[in-house]
Scaffold this motif. Structure first.
Motif, PDB file in Angstrom:
ATOM      1  N   ASP B 154       1.004  -2.323  -6.306  1.00  0.00           N
ATOM      2  CA  ASP B 154       2.403  -2.429  -6.739  1.00  0.00           C
ATOM      3  C   ASP B 154       2.572  -3.778  -7.415  1.00  0.00           C
ATOM      4  OD1 ASP B 154       2.531  -4.263  -4.662  1.00  0.00           O
ATOM      5  OD2 ASP B 154       3.438  -2.848  -3.279  1.00  0.00           O
ATOM      6  N   VAL B 155       3.784  -4.202  -7.565  1.00  0.00           N
ATOM      7  CA  VAL B 155       4.025  -5.419  -8.342  1.00  0.00           C
ATOM      8  C   VAL B 155       3.273  -6.612  -7.765  1.00  0.00           C
ATOM      9  CG1 VAL B 155       5.818  -6.859  -9.351  1.00  0.00           C
ATOM     10  CG2 VAL B 155       6.302  -4.464  -8.823  1.00  0.00           C
ATOM     11  N   THR B 156       3.217  -6.708  -6.419  1.00  0.00           N
ATOM     12  CA  THR B 156       2.649  -7.919  -5.817  1.00  0.00           C
ATOM     13  C   THR B 156       1.228  -7.740  -5.311  1.00  0.00           C
ATOM     14  OG1 THR B 156       3.614  -7.250  -3.711  1.00  0.00           O
ATOM     15  CG2 THR B 156       4.921  -8.749  -5.059  1.00  0.00           C
ATOM     16  N   THR B 157       0.797  -6.523  -5.103  1.00  0.00           N
ATOM     17  CA  THR B 157      -0.472  -6.293  -4.414  1.00  0.00           C
ATOM     18  C   THR B 157      -1.493  -5.650  -5.334  1.00  0.00           C
ATOM     19  OG1 THR B 157       1.054  -5.538  -2.686  1.00  0.00           O
ATOM     20  CG2 THR B 157      -1.292  -5.590  -2.127  1.00  0.00           C
ATOM     21  N   LYS B 158      -2.755  -6.076  -5.193  1.00  0.00           N
ATOM     22  CA  LYS B 158      -3.863  -5.408  -5.864  1.00  0.00           C
ATOM     23  C   LYS B 158      -4.823  -4.880  -4.812  1.00  0.00           C
ATOM     24  CE  LYS B 158      -5.504  -6.918  -9.965  1.00  0.00           C
ATOM     25  NZ  LYS B 158      -6.225  -7.856 -10.872  1.00  0.00           N
ATOM     26  N   THR B 159      -5.265  -3.657  -4.972  1.00  0.00           N
ATOM     27  CA  THR B 159      -6.241  -3.088  -4.027  1.00  0.00           C
ATOM     28  C   THR B 159      -7.378  -2.454  -4.806  1.00  0.00           C
ATOM     29  OG1 THR B 159      -5.082  -0.961  -3.958  1.00  0.00           O
ATOM     30  CG2 THR B 159      -4.510  -2.566  -2.249  1.00  0.00           C
ATOM     31  N   CYS B 160      -8.470  -2.182  -4.096  1.00  0.00           N
ATOM     32  CA  CYS B 160      -9.625  -1.545  -4.709  1.00  0.00           C
ATOM     33  C   CYS B 160      -9.278  -0.114  -5.091  1.00  0.00           C
ATOM     34  CB  CYS B 160     -10.809  -1.537  -3.741  1.00  0.00           C
ATOM     35  SG  CYS B 160     -11.467  -3.177  -3.418  1.00  0.00           S
ATOM     36  N   GLU B 161      -9.767   0.295  -6.238  1.00  0.00           N
ATOM     37  CA  GLU B 161      -9.548   1.669  -6.675  1.00  0.00           C
ATOM     38  C   GLU B 161     -10.516   2.597  -5.957  1.00  0.00           C
ATOM     39  OE1 GLU B 161      -8.916   3.485 -11.109  1.00  0.00           O
ATOM     40  OE2 GLU B 161     -10.964   3.044 -10.486  1.00  0.00           O
ATOM     41  N   VAL B 162     -10.060   3.808  -5.614  1.00  0.00           N
ATOM     42  CA  VAL B 162     -10.932   4.780  -4.946  1.00  0.00           C
ATOM     43  C   VAL B 162     -10.872   6.121  -5.669  1.00  0.00           C
ATOM     44  CG1 VAL B 162     -10.911   3.819  -2.605  1.00  0.00           C
ATOM     45  CG2 VAL B 162      -9.040   5.317  -3.348  1.00  0.00           C
ATOM     46  N   SER B 163     -11.993   6.839  -5.603  1.00  0.00           N
ATOM     47  CA  SER B 163     -11.996   8.255  -5.974  1.00  0.00           C
ATOM     48  C   SER B 163     -11.468   9.009  -4.771  1.00  0.00           C
ATOM     49  CB  SER B 163     -13.418   8.734  -6.270  1.00  0.00           C
ATOM     50  OG  SER B 163     -13.893   8.150  -7.445  1.00  0.00           O
ATOM     51  N   ALA B 164     -10.390   9.774  -4.966  1.00  0.00           N
ATOM     52  CA  ALA B 164      -9.754  10.409  -3.809  1.00  0.00           C
ATOM     53  C   ALA B 164      -8.810  11.500  -4.292  1.00  0.00           C
ATOM     54  CB  ALA B 164      -8.992   9.381  -2.986  1.00  0.00           C
ATOM     55  N   TRP B 165      -8.157  12.152  -3.331  1.00  0.00           N
ATOM     56  CA  TRP B 165      -7.030  13.008  -3.654  1.00  0.00           C
ATOM     57  C   TRP B 165      -5.847  12.071  -3.907  1.00  0.00           C
ATOM     58  CZ3 TRP B 165      -7.019  18.307  -4.251  1.00  0.00           C
ATOM     59  CH2 TRP B 165      -8.123  19.022  -3.760  1.00  0.00           C
ATOM     60  N   CYS B 166      -5.388  12.017  -5.140  1.00  0.00           N
ATOM     61  CA  CYS B 166      -4.331  11.077  -5.499  1.00  0.00           C
ATOM     62  C   CYS B 166      -3.022  11.810  -5.783  1.00  0.00           C
ATOM     63  CB  CYS B 166      -4.720  10.296  -6.757  1.00  0.00           C
ATOM     64  SG  CYS B 166      -6.175   9.276  -6.509  1.00  0.00           S
ATOM     65  N   PRO B 167      -1.862  11.250  -5.498  1.00  0.00           N
ATOM     66  CA  PRO B 167      -1.664   9.961  -4.810  1.00  0.00           C
ATOM     67  C   PRO B 167      -2.043  10.042  -3.328  1.00  0.00           C
ATOM     68  CG  PRO B 167       0.415  11.096  -5.020  1.00  0.00           C
ATOM     69  CD  PRO B 167      -0.593  11.920  -5.779  1.00  0.00           C
ATOM     70  N   ILE B 168      -2.423   8.881  -2.782  1.00  0.00           N
ATOM     71  CA  ILE B 168      -2.846   8.805  -1.384  1.00  0.00           C
ATOM     72  C   ILE B 168      -1.632   8.841  -0.460  1.00  0.00           C
ATOM     73  CG2 ILE B 168      -3.903   7.236   0.291  1.00  0.00           C
ATOM     74  CD1 ILE B 168      -5.814   6.400  -1.961  1.00  0.00           C
ATOM     75  N   GLU B 169      -1.793   9.501   0.667  1.00  0.00           N
ATOM     76  CA  GLU B 169      -0.742   9.536   1.692  1.00  0.00           C
ATOM     77  C   GLU B 169      -0.405   8.110   2.080  1.00  0.00           C
ATOM     78  OE1 GLU B 169      -1.240  12.207   5.325  1.00  0.00           O
ATOM     79  OE2 GLU B 169      -1.285  10.221   6.208  1.00  0.00           O
ATOM     80  N   ASN B 170       0.857   7.767   1.988  1.00  0.00           N
ATOM     81  CA  ASN B 170       1.225   6.366   2.103  1.00  0.00           C
ATOM     82  C   ASN B 170       1.817   6.004   3.451  1.00  0.00           C
ATOM     83  OD1 ASN B 170       1.726   3.748   1.512  1.00  0.00           O
ATOM     84  ND2 ASN B 170       2.957   4.134  -0.289  1.00  0.00           N
ATOM     85  N   THR B 171       2.726   6.814   3.941  1.00  0.00           N
ATOM     86  CA  THR B 171       3.451   6.477   5.160  1.00  0.00           C
ATOM     87  C   THR B 171       2.516   6.486   6.361  1.00  0.00           C
ATOM     88  OG1 THR B 171       5.009   8.016   4.158  1.00  0.00           O
ATOM     89  CG2 THR B 171       5.717   6.895   6.160  1.00  0.00           C
TER      90      THR B 171
END
Lengths: 379, 379, 379
Positions: B154-171
């Motif tokens: 998001d605006v403030t965070t960077k994370t590693c990209e993954v091969s996955a079912w996207c979008p990832i379950e967030n909650t």
């Protein structure tokens, strides 16, 4: 010269008479030692059995509840489907109470539709003319119901046409190596709550004294982490003395045994789970016609009103969680019952001794035995 | 002066000799009373145990078959999905032999497709540059396999990209209150057929004497309707001393115990089910890292040839139906075995008495004991 | 004239004294025969029980693992859906550890969408005006949640409108005859691996001596092929004394019992499975309100972003595979325990004999009984 006393008055009722065996007291070091030795040995055996088998305890069997949670993702890259990521929903389609299934190998048949197509060639489906096929026929190995027409399967082969989900799953043998061999690194959390109803005692395999941070990172290891409830599938399979890469190809059944041997007495209190692993199905795939474990499932779609499906033949490992358990607690009633049950052995000894004594006396002299007859006065 | 008679002729075989303990009949109110009192007490204890534990009965364990049927609909109204109606097919996706699952809370992730997207941020997935990520890496908490690229989450965070079912379950946390708290009013019909093979006796929990109209409307209640096989889920959870609204949030396991304690004798004939409820998993969610019960399932779709899915993380209650049962019937063999097993206690008493008598006689006079030795003639 | 010897020296400790019952040897054919007859009968009973119940054996219970595989296809031709082929993925949607389900009858409701529609008419849903309906209301038999509006169900009937999956499943009764009566010819392969942990003995129901070619073609038959692990469903149902066409309509539960009664001794070695079949649920559908076995499942689709589903109410037969087993092996410990437990019966006989002798002697002459008192010297 009959003995007279107050007891004579109540003789009709026989209530104040007392009959007992007439005892013989023999002063003999040999016999005395024998008696004490025999009694001592029996007492020793009884006491050893008492302590060894904990016969003084009341026992109760376990009532158990198991939930499992598999974690892990795998990526496959095949010519047919390109890069695919598999998560737990994909490879573990079934949820069961005391077992979980992890698919490790797949034969995928995409875009099946209801229709007519040539049967896969095997003995009984090969044909030359329509006369070789029979409308409505099917047997155990059929994928559909014959339409009675003989059609081309490929350039060289003709097979009977069938009404079926077309195209028919073609491959017989599972891919080698297995597509999801990386399932070896998947983990499973096993939550096991047990209860001994008779003692109103409950416990779970996530021990209360275990630290939360430890639980987040730990992996079960028989020596270093015997109470961690998170298991690496590869370790489980190895614990059952199997090779994961081998079992992953055709599938199998692995038992995860949780053994609770609880001593609920105050001073020896202990109640900890003990894990062990074991392959439950036949190992040698070449010795049997139907090796491993596989089943089929499908995902159904609809496009422009026509239903289609993707058929998955999933080979995989079913892990059966089996909980055994016994709890023991000191019980005065059990102790009394046990002591009662040992008394007959004492009776045996005194019987044996009786026989010995008689034999002994026979040898000594004949006239000493005679008085033992019922007519001693006649001597 | 030896006793002579016809018996003497068969002496070599010893078949017509009879050896028995020489009995002493003592006329004594004290000893007589003692003997009768002891025997009476033992007989009383044996009889009480006989009647109390029904030791005269032969027992058989139950063979049971259970089927369940859940009924009820629920409506949810969330900002994300609007008004949705849930029926049994939606909230009870799994059918099992002795248990059923009712989902009470959901985390829904719509329109997942195979692809690449930033991992959910947690320790280990945060990154600044691509060097912080490693192609092919994944761990237990991953939702996909890392591609080795660091992307904006998001605006403030960077994370590693993954091969996955996207979008990832967030909650992470389930909605509070639970979406389907009205599942409290769902009902379940439990059909339980039992059999005692040894007695060839069958029975079901829908009792034959119960009226059909009653069954259509009744709801189980421990006091007023103890034999109605239809249970309100809220009542079951309450019977296990839990709060439905609480357990609905994170899920749990509730045991429905059916206890058949049957007396199949003609005069005391009774064989009725007794229901009881109990929470089987750990209650306190704050004491444990992995509280409640949840699992994921998905519905797969295809649009324009691209597969997508809706991922459901379902929190809910698994109801395990556990059938216990024992039937007893009078058995003459059991009675004989029981009586046989009590005989050793009688033997104990007579042994004790023997010792008592000897001690008694010792105190009285010494010369009266002497004749008890093996050499009475030598006196 | 007291007996003097080396034994006298240790009298304070009482260690070299030996007390035993004084034996009476009676020369009497009658009593001797009685004694030997009684002992013989008891010995005979004990030996018969020993051999009959194999009391000399140690026992262990079976640990079992079951996998099943159903094969077969069926074709239906209905007015609503035309020609449809059903394969195992379609009619056996659930996989379970020790049981499998084969759907034999369906009520299919296609193209259900979330929406509003009139409830199916039954008592409680009929209405004349909106006042007869109540927003938010639902009961056990509802298919949705009432919106509070009264709408036309058909030309003559008005029912309350509900939020539900529309259109609502309408048919109540299953088709007769069942759609998939040809499921009778389906087959199931049952693989059963057993283990007796105490004896470290494993075995499977596919016997090692059975030929591979035989297994490919065989079908279980109690008389001709009792060890073939492939069962025709029609035979299984017939073995449970049911009619397949009848049970196929409403469904039911059939138990497949595998009984392993193993003798693991060297000379009597035998360990073969024995199959038996039995209906586990109530047979008479007219005697009960909730007959048979059925459950609902759905296939979910999406078209133009709108989710729809096909609802299947599947009636069918659940086959529960139940494995019972016991293995016995000669155990010297068990033999000793058994012999010990029989000793009390001998004690009973000798007690009985004692009483008999006393009674006998009474009748003979009074003065012969007198010496049995504790004061024989006073005579």
């Amino acid at each position: 010269s009959l003995p007279r006393g107050p007891a004579m008055r109540c003789s009709p009722l026989n209530l104040c008479e007392y009959e007992t065996s007439k005892l013989v007291r023999i002063k003999s070091v040999k016999l005395g030692s024998l008696k004490w030795a025999l009694n001592g040995v029996i007492l020793l055996v009884i006491c050893i059995m008492l302590l060894w088998n904990k016969e003084y305890q009341e026992y109760d069997l376990v009532v158990s509840s198991v939930t499992t949670k598999v974690k892990g993702v795998a990526q496959t890259n095949t010519a047919d489907f390109g890069e695919v990521v598999w998560d737990v929903v994909d490879y573990s389609p079934n949820e069961e109470k005391n077992s979980f299934f992890v698919a490790t190998n797949f034969i995928v048949t995409k875009k099946q539709k209801q229709g007519k197509c040539p049967e896969v060639p095997h003995y009984g489906t090969l044909c030359r003319t329509d006369n070789d096929c029979k409308k409505g026929l099917w047997d155990i190995r059929s994928h559909g119901v014959q339409t009675g027409v003989c059609v081309k399967f490929d350039v060289t082969t003709k097979t009977c046409e069938v009404s079926a989900w077309c195209p028919i799953e073609n491959t017989k043998k599972p891919p080698r190596p297995a597509l999801l061999t990386s399932a070896e690194n998947f983990t499973v959390l096993i939550k096991n709550n047990i209860r001994f109803p008779a003692f109103n005692f409950i416990r779970r395999n996530i021990l209360p004294e275990v630290d939360g941070n430890y639980l987040k990172k730990c992996i079960y290891n028989q020596r270093t982490d015997p109470y961690c409830p998170i298991f690496r599938l590869g370790d489980v399979v190895q614990g059952a003395r199997e090779n994961f890469a081998d079992i992953a190809v055709e599938g199998g059944v692995i038992g995860i045994q949780i053994n609770w041997d609880c001593d609920l007495n105050r001073f020896f209190n202990s109640c900890l789970p003990k894990y062990s692993f074991r392959r439950l199905d036949e190992k040698e795939s070449n010795r049997t016609l139907y090796p491993g474990l596989n089943f089929r499932f499908a995902r159904y779609y609809t496009e422009n009103g026509v239903e289609s499906r993707t058929l998955y033949k999933a080979f995989g490992i079913r892990f059966d969680v089996m909980v055994f358990g016994k709890a023991g607690k000191f019980s005065i009633v059990q102790l009394i019952i046990y002591i009662g049950s040992t008394l007959s052995y004492y009776a045996l000894v005194s019987d044996t001794n009786q026989i010995r004594v008689v034999k002994q006396s026979k040898k000594k002299s004949l006239q000493e035995v005679k008085p033992l007859s019922l007519h001693p006065r006649k001597v």
